[in-house]
Design a protein around this motif. Structure first.
Motif, PDB file in Angstrom:
ATOM      1  N   GLU A 312       0.821  -1.218   0.000  1.00 41.61           N
ATOM      2  CA  GLU A 312       0.000   0.000   0.000  1.00 41.61           C
ATOM      3  C   GLU A 312       0.849   1.260   0.000  1.00 41.61           C
ATOM      4  OE1 GLU A 312      -3.754   1.913   2.513  1.00 41.61           O
ATOM      5  OE2 GLU A 312      -2.481   0.396   3.455  1.00 41.61           O
ATOM      6  N   LYS A 313       2.004   1.225   0.661  1.00 39.67           N
ATOM      7  CA  LYS A 313       2.873   2.397   0.750  1.00 39.67           C
ATOM      8  C   LYS A 313       4.148   2.115  -0.033  1.00 39.67           C
ATOM      9  CE  LYS A 313       4.224   5.948   4.060  1.00 39.67           C
ATOM     10  NZ  LYS A 313       4.189   6.364   5.483  1.00 39.67           N
ATOM     11  N   VAL A 314       4.451   2.981  -0.998  1.00 37.36           N
ATOM     12  CA  VAL A 314       5.522   2.661  -1.950  1.00 37.36           C
ATOM     13  C   VAL A 314       6.332   3.919  -2.285  1.00 37.36           C
ATOM     14  CG1 VAL A 314       4.160   0.804  -2.971  1.00 37.36           C
ATOM     15  CG2 VAL A 314       4.039   3.104  -3.955  1.00 37.36           C
ATOM     16  N   PRO A 315       7.550   3.737  -2.847  1.00 38.36           N
ATOM     17  CA  PRO A 315       8.323   4.883  -3.334  1.00 38.36           C
ATOM     18  C   PRO A 315       7.580   5.617  -4.451  1.00 38.36           C
ATOM     19  CG  PRO A 315       9.721   2.953  -3.094  1.00 38.36           C
ATOM     20  CD  PRO A 315       8.318   2.478  -2.914  1.00 38.36           C
ATOM     21  N   PHE A 316       7.665   6.951  -4.408  1.00 40.77           N
ATOM     22  CA  PHE A 316       6.866   7.800  -5.302  1.00 40.77           C
ATOM     23  C   PHE A 316       7.683   9.021  -5.688  1.00 40.77           C
ATOM     24  CE2 PHE A 316       4.187  11.615  -5.561  1.00 40.77           C
ATOM     25  CZ  PHE A 316       3.262  11.254  -6.530  1.00 40.77           C
ATOM     26  N   HIS A 317       7.509   9.478  -6.931  1.00 42.58           N
ATOM     27  CA  HIS A 317       8.234  10.672  -7.364  1.00 42.58           C
ATOM     28  C   HIS A 317       7.439  11.400  -8.443  1.00 42.58           C
ATOM     29  CE1 HIS A 317      11.664  13.280  -8.245  1.00 42.58           C
ATOM     30  NE2 HIS A 317      12.303  12.712  -7.236  1.00 42.58           N
ATOM     31  N   LEU A 318       7.342  12.715  -8.290  1.00 46.32           N
ATOM     32  CA  LEU A 318       6.767  13.545  -9.351  1.00 46.32           C
ATOM     33  C   LEU A 318       7.755  13.634 -10.504  1.00 46.32           C
ATOM     34  CD1 LEU A 318       5.218  16.512  -7.319  1.00 46.32           C
ATOM     35  CD2 LEU A 318       4.120  14.369  -8.008  1.00 46.32           C
ATOM     36  N   ASP A 319       7.212  13.906 -11.701  1.00 44.67           N
ATOM     37  CA  ASP A 319       8.056  13.960 -12.892  1.00 44.67           C
ATOM     38  C   ASP A 319       7.605  15.100 -13.803  1.00 44.67           C
ATOM     39  OD1 ASP A 319       9.916  13.328 -14.804  1.00 44.67           O
ATOM     40  OD2 ASP A 319       8.918  11.512 -15.503  1.00 44.67           O
ATOM     41  N   PRO A 320       7.724  16.357 -13.343  1.00 43.67           N
ATOM     42  CA  PRO A 320       7.190  17.488 -14.126  1.00 43.67           C
ATOM     43  C   PRO A 320       7.910  17.707 -15.450  1.00 43.67           C
ATOM     44  CG  PRO A 320       8.496  18.275 -12.270  1.00 43.67           C
ATOM     45  CD  PRO A 320       8.327  16.799 -12.075  1.00 43.67           C
ATOM     46  N   ARG A 321       9.162  17.225 -15.571  1.00 41.27           N
ATOM     47  CA  ARG A 321       9.913  17.418 -16.816  1.00 41.27           C
ATOM     48  C   ARG A 321       9.936  16.157 -17.685  1.00 41.27           C
ATOM     49  NH1 ARG A 321      15.587  19.886 -15.153  1.00 41.27           N
ATOM     50  NH2 ARG A 321      15.583  17.994 -13.876  1.00 41.27           N
ATOM     51  N   ASP A 322       9.134  15.159 -17.314  1.00 40.36           N
ATOM     52  CA  ASP A 322       9.042  13.926 -18.089  1.00 40.36           C
ATOM     53  C   ASP A 322      10.412  13.267 -18.258  1.00 40.36           C
ATOM     54  OD1 ASP A 322       7.722  11.921 -19.407  1.00 40.36           O
ATOM     55  OD2 ASP A 322       7.774  12.910 -21.356  1.00 40.36           O
ATOM     56  N   GLU A 323      11.140  13.231 -17.168  1.00 39.38           N
ATOM     57  CA  GLU A 323      12.480  12.670 -17.202  1.00 39.38           C
ATOM     58  C   GLU A 323      12.481  11.153 -17.066  1.00 39.38           C
ATOM     59  OE1 GLU A 323      16.607  12.929 -14.543  1.00 39.38           O
ATOM     60  OE2 GLU A 323      14.907  14.226 -14.079  1.00 39.38           O
ATOM     61  N   GLY A 324      11.507  10.602 -16.357  1.00 37.22           N
ATOM     62  CA  GLY A 324      11.560   9.218 -15.930  1.00 37.22           C
ATOM     63  C   GLY A 324      11.685   8.206 -17.032  1.00 37.22           C
ATOM     64  N   ARG A 325      10.910   8.371 -18.111  1.00 37.45           N
ATOM     65  CA  ARG A 325      10.953   7.333 -19.142  1.00 37.45           C
ATOM     66  C   ARG A 325      12.240   7.386 -19.953  1.00 37.45           C
ATOM     67  NH1 ARG A 325       7.455   9.306 -23.930  1.00 37.45           N
ATOM     68  NH2 ARG A 325       7.180  11.522 -23.514  1.00 37.45           N
ATOM     69  N   PHE A 326      12.981   8.492 -19.869  1.00 37.08           N
ATOM     70  CA  PHE A 326      14.263   8.582 -20.560  1.00 37.08           C
ATOM     71  C   PHE A 326      15.427   8.175 -19.653  1.00 37.08           C
ATOM     72  CE2 PHE A 326      11.358  11.664 -22.462  1.00 37.08           C
ATOM     73  CZ  PHE A 326      11.358  11.213 -23.779  1.00 37.08           C
ATOM     74  N   SER A 327      15.200   8.244 -18.342  1.00 37.34           N
ATOM     75  CA  SER A 327      16.249   7.874 -17.379  1.00 37.34           C
ATOM     76  C   SER A 327      15.991   6.520 -16.736  1.00 37.34           C
ATOM     77  CB  SER A 327      16.351   8.959 -16.293  1.00 37.34           C
ATOM     78  OG  SER A 327      16.737  10.196 -16.857  1.00 37.34           O
ATOM     79  N   ASP A 328      15.119   5.741 -17.341  1.00 38.17           N
ATOM     80  CA  ASP A 328      14.878   4.345 -16.926  1.00 38.17           C
ATOM     81  C   ASP A 328      14.396   4.221 -15.485  1.00 38.17           C
ATOM     82  OD1 ASP A 328      15.783   3.781 -19.446  1.00 38.17           O
ATOM     83  OD2 ASP A 328      17.741   3.038 -18.821  1.00 38.17           O
ATOM     84  N   TRP A 329      13.459   5.091 -15.072  1.00 40.19           N
ATOM     85  CA  TRP A 329      12.909   4.961 -13.728  1.00 40.19           C
ATOM     86  C   TRP A 329      12.135   3.659 -13.563  1.00 40.19           C
ATOM     87  CZ3 TRP A 329      10.679  10.442 -12.117  1.00 40.19           C
ATOM     88  CH2 TRP A 329      11.740  11.357 -12.078  1.00 40.19           C
ATOM     89  N   TYR A 330      11.825   3.000 -14.671  1.00 42.86           N
ATOM     90  CA  TYR A 330      11.099   1.732 -14.635  1.00 42.86           C
ATOM     91  C   TYR A 330      12.021   0.537 -14.446  1.00 42.86           C
ATOM     92  CZ  TYR A 330      12.664   2.094 -19.490  1.00 42.86           C
ATOM     93  OH  TYR A 330      13.424   2.278 -20.619  1.00 42.86           O
ATOM     94  N   SER A 331      13.328   0.740 -14.473  1.00 38.32           N
ATOM     95  CA  SER A 331      14.271  -0.368 -14.363  1.00 38.32           C
ATOM     96  C   SER A 331      14.280  -0.937 -12.946  1.00 38.32           C
ATOM     97  CB  SER A 331      15.678   0.098 -14.728  1.00 38.32           C
ATOM     98  OG  SER A 331      16.636  -0.878 -14.385  1.00 38.32           O
ATOM     99  N   PRO A 332      14.357  -2.251 -12.785  1.00 39.69           N
ATOM    100  CA  PRO A 332      14.446  -2.820 -11.434  1.00 39.69           C
ATOM    101  C   PRO A 332      15.733  -2.418 -10.718  1.00 39.69           C
ATOM    102  CG  PRO A 332      14.733  -4.524 -13.101  1.00 39.69           C
ATOM    103  CD  PRO A 332      14.285  -3.296 -13.822  1.00 39.69           C
ATOM    104  N   ASP A 333      16.753  -2.000 -11.479  1.00 39.03           N
ATOM    105  CA  ASP A 333      18.031  -1.604 -10.885  1.00 39.03           C
ATOM    106  C   ASP A 333      18.097  -0.115 -10.550  1.00 39.03           C
ATOM    107  OD1 ASP A 333      19.014  -4.219 -11.200  1.00 39.03           O
ATOM    108  OD2 ASP A 333      19.570  -3.792 -13.284  1.00 39.03           O
ATOM    109  N   PHE A 334      17.029   0.623 -10.886  1.00 39.83           N
ATOM    110  CA  PHE A 334      17.055   2.061 -10.623  1.00 39.83           C
ATOM    111  C   PHE A 334      17.067   2.325  -9.111  1.00 39.83           C
ATOM    112  CE2 PHE A 334      14.837   6.057  -9.731  1.00 39.83           C
ATOM    113  CZ  PHE A 334      15.632   6.943 -10.447  1.00 39.83           C
ATOM    114  N   ALA A 335      17.920   3.249  -8.668  1.00 38.03           N
ATOM    115  CA  ALA A 335      18.042   3.563  -7.236  1.00 38.03           C
ATOM    116  C   ALA A 335      16.987   4.590  -6.847  1.00 38.03           C
ATOM    117  CB  ALA A 335      19.435   4.098  -6.939  1.00 38.03           C
ATOM    118  N   ASP A 336      15.985   4.159  -6.069  1.00 35.66           N
ATOM    119  CA  ASP A 336      14.897   5.052  -5.666  1.00 35.66           C
ATOM    120  C   ASP A 336      14.987   5.429  -4.185  1.00 35.66           C
ATOM    121  OD1 ASP A 336      14.065   2.792  -4.289  1.00 35.66           O
ATOM    122  OD2 ASP A 336      12.429   2.326  -5.658  1.00 35.66           O
TER     123      ASP A 336
END
Length: 462
Positions: A312-336
């Protein structure tokens, strides 16, 4: 209007200032025979037009005032649904009426054309009464009117009965939540409020020692028990306990039967057999119960089997500059590690992402989940499901893209659900990383909530 006025000087031409055409025009002088029927669309319904905590109603007030400067024939197409999509919980707004009516009169509004439902378990009796009185005298002494009402209606139980409704009024007026569907209401009815309501009803029941006062307090008790069922139903949904959600919907329908037996003005027994009569045209309680039953069957083995419940409670981040899909925020190895933690069962904006006037962040945001998938899922078709995601979503499992849930208006139900086939990406017997990119859309007045439901993995039956 000018040409018609020449032939018919005593007639008005009226248009509807509605939705995307309710903004007052610039550089236009309206003819004196033009009338404007103004409708506050996509607007918060809980706060007054002069309440700075609600940028939505404050903006509507600015528009009404400007229209009245442009035309002497402005009247309101007023919605008395309170919440367009509603489960019939109590939302009394006498405080709003007593602030709004003198303002509307001062600005030059000439009257009202209402559309709505008469469900007094939802609106309360006295707010409707006060509003009707103030339609004819916008500057009357509201305190005197309310004191007279509560004394006459509740007799010896007037003081605690008024305290019951006033506690609800205080909650409506002071909440930072803005909106016009009851998706915001579970966060308005706090545990502290519920405790106060219970205490005041108990006091009123002791004092209401004869009829008709005893029956009137009984109606308030039923309204409170119905509200308890609503909150329990919502909590069960957040826990993915859809069997319990169905059970609580049934308890609410039982309270409605008893209320409607007292008076059909409180409610009809249900909102499915005659939607026009009940006033609950959209996403009423019976619709919700049917939806919960569908999900219960999906997890119980009847039409599918539950695989795993996501946290229910998870890591979360806003992305106003649409950076995430270019910086691989979806990768399992991404440091959150520097991301904040957020509840997926509460609007993201109510967890630190709106300003003091209720204006929310708009744009992209990311949720990251880690979940143990049992080895028993091996060889099964597995789907990722969330009941409510507002308003658009994209998903990855273990770094692999699994789907896109197209845009839907934030209030739409049950099309707000997200349901992705993750069979080719899931790794049974291991920890899996599931990532969602959610976009709110660009309408601030929708107040899109991001995720407001618990996600889960299930295996549908063939």
């Amino acid at each position: 209007a000018r040409q018609v006025g020449k032939e018919f000087p005593n007639h008005l031409l009226t248009t509807n200032g509605y939705a995307n055409r309710n903004t007052p025009p610039q550089g236009v002088k309206l003819e004196p025979n033009v009338g404007i029927m103004f409708a506050a669309i996509w607007s918060d319904t809980l706060h007054a037009y002069d309440d700075p905590r609600s940028w939505q109603t404050y903006r509507q007030g600015q528009m009404i005032k400007r229209w009245a400067e442009l035309s002497r024939n402005v009247f309101l197409y007023d919605y008395t649904y309170i919440m367009l999509a509603s489960a019939g919980t109590p939302v009394p707004l006498a405080r709003k009426h007593r602030r709004d009516m003198p303002l509307l009169k001062k600005w030059g509004v000439i009257g009202f054309a209402d559309e709505g439902r008469t469900v007094l378990m939802e609106s309360g009796i006295y707010p409707r009464y006060l509003r009707a009185r103030m339609m004819w005298d916008a500057n009357l002494d509201a305190d005197a009117v309310l004191a007279d009402f509560f004394t006459g209606w509740y007799g010896p139980a007037a003081k605690p009965a008024r305290a019951f409704w006033d506690a609800l009024e205080q909650a409506m007026e002071s909440t930072p939540m803005l909106g016009h569907e009851d998706r915001i209401m579970p966060y308005v009815y706090t545990p502290e409020l519920m405790a106060e309501l219970g205490e005041q009803i108990a006091r009123a029941e002791k004092l209401a020692n004869r009829e008709p006062y005893r029956q009137r307090v009984k109606a308030d008790r039923l309204i409170l028990e119905h509200l308890k069922g609503y909150l329990a139903m919502t909590a069960a949904e957040w826990a993915c306990d859809f069997v319990e959600a169905v059970k609580q919907a049934d308890t609410m329908l039982e309270q409605r039967k008893q209320l409607s037996a007292i008076s059909l003005f409180f409610c009809t027994p249900d909102d499915a057999s005659n939607k026009l009569e009940s006033g609950f045209y959209y996403w009423g309680l019976v619709d919700r119960k049917a939806y919960y039953q569908k999900l219960a069957d999906r997890l119980s083995g009847k039409t599918g089997t539950r695989i795993a419940l996501l946290p229910e409670k998870v890591p979360f981040h806003l992305d106003p500059r649409d950076e995430g899909r270019f910086s691989d925020w979806y990768s399992p190895d991404f440091a959150d590690g520097d991301w904040s933690k957020i509840l997926t069962t509460k609007p993201f904006y109510a967890q630190g992402h709106m300003d003091k006037n209720g204006y929310p962040y708009m744009g992209a945001m990311w949720y990251r989940f880690v979940v143990d998938v049992p080895a028993s899922a091996r060889g099964q078709k597995v789907r990722l499901y969330a009941p409510t995601v507002e308003t658009e979503a994209w998903g990855w499992v273990n770094g692999r893209f699994v789907g896109h849930r197209p845009y839907h208006e934030a209030y739409e139900r049950p099309t707000s659900e997200m349901d992705f086939n993750v069979s080719q990406a899931i790794e049974p017997g291991k920890k899996n990383t599931i990532v969602l990119r959610v976009h709110t859309g660009m309408s601030a007045s929708q107040a899109a909530s991001g995720m407001i439901s618990r996600a889960f993995l299930y295996a549908p039956k063939p």
